[in-house]
Scaffold this active site. Structure first.
Site, short mmCIF file in Angstrom:
data_model
loop_
_atom_site.label_atom_id
_atom_site.label_comp_id
_atom_site.label_asym_id
_atom_site.label_seq_id
_atom_site.Cartn_x
_atom_site.Cartn_y
_atom_site.Cartn_z
N GLU A 249 18.53 19.01 13.90
CA GLU A 249 19.40 18.89 12.74
C GLU A 249 19.77 20.29 12.23
OE1 GLU A 249 19.58 16.38 8.56
OE2 GLU A 249 17.62 16.80 9.43
N LYS B 219 24.74 10.88 9.44
CA LYS B 219 23.42 10.58 8.87
C LYS B 219 23.56 9.65 7.67
CE LYS B 219 19.30 12.96 7.15
NZ LYS B 219 18.79 14.30 6.79
N CYS C 1 16.51 12.83 11.70
CA CYS C 1 15.41 13.25 10.86
C CYS C 1 14.93 12.20 9.86
CB CYS C 1 15.80 14.54 10.15
SG CYS C 1 14.41 15.38 9.37
#
Length: 190
Positions: free
Chosen positions: A43, A114, A154
Site C-alpha cells: 500500500e 480501498k 491492508c
C-alpha cells in the site's frame, strides 16, 4: 491450482514519487529475475504523503497517472503479473486509494478502491485516512492464470464481510490471504 511463484516486494516509500516508482520498478525486475510469476507491492507504493495536501499534489485520474504508466511499464518489461499496492487517484472531488493489477503486457487487468479507511486516535496523534480518501464501493475479483484473486488492501483484512462477499460469488481469495501473511512476517523480521 497450477503452481506458481509469488513475490512480495517490500519498499519504504516516502514523499518522492519518482524515487518511489524507480524503487518499485527495480523490485519488480529483481523479483522477476528470481523467478516470480506474480509480484505484489505494498500500500502507498507510489507515495507516502505527510498530509492530505501532499497526497493530492500528484494525484490525477488513472488514465494520466504517472504511477499507472511507470508500474504498467515495469510489469510489461518483466512480463509478469504485478499487484501494484495502492496510490492516490483523483476520483471526482476526493481521492481513491486504488490498487491496480497489471497483466504481463502492462495493461490494467483490474482495479480496486480501498473500501475500509483507517482512522485511528492515538495518545499523541490522530490519523484519518478518510480525510484524504473516499471509500470504494465494490468488491473486486480478477482472473489470473492460476486462480481467481480477491482484491483487498491492508485494513480491509479486519472486515470479514468483504471476504464473505468475494467468496459468496464463488470466488476465492486464498492468495490474498497468503500475501497478507507473508508481508506481515517480512515486516516482523525487520
Amino acid at each position: 491450482m497450477t503452481a506458481f511463484t509469488a513475490a512480495c516486494v517490500q519498499l519504504n516509500s516516502g514523499d518522492d514519487l519518482g524515487a518511489n516508482l524507480a524503487a518499485a520498478a527495480a523490485g519488480i525486475a529483481e523479483a522477476a529475475a528470481r523467478g516470480a510469476d506474480f509480484i505484489a507491492l505494498p500500500e502507498n507504493v507510489a507515495l507516502m504523503a505527510a498530509d492530505a495536501a501532499a497526497a493530492a499534489r500528484d494525484a490525477t485520474g488513472e488514465e494520466t497517472h504517472i504511477a499507472v504508466r511507470a508500474l504498467g511499464d515495469a510489469a510489461r518489461k518483466a512480463k509478469r503479473w504485478v499487484l501494484a499496492g495502492t496510490f492516490g487517484v483523483r476520483n471526482g472531488e476526493r481521492l481513491a486509494n486504488r490498487l491496480v493489477l497489471f497483466a504481463p503486457d502492462g495493461s490494467v487487468a483490474a482495479r480496486y478502491d480501498k473500501i475500509h479507511m483507517f482512522d485511528v486516535d492515538l495518545p499523541d496523534r490522530s490519523y484519518r485516512e478518510s480525510a484524504t480518501y473516499g471509500s470504494g464501493q465494490h468488491a473486486v475479483v480478477a482472473e489470473l492464470p492460476w486462480l481467481t484473486l480477491g482484491l483487498s488492501v491492508c485494513y480491509d483484512v479486519r472486515f470479514p464481510h468483504l471476504y464473505r462477499a468475494l467468496r459468496s460469488e464463488e470466488h476465492t481469495s486464498e492468495l490474498q490471504s497468503r500475501l497478507h501473511l507473508v508481508c506481515r512476517l517480512l515486516l516482523e523480521k525487520k
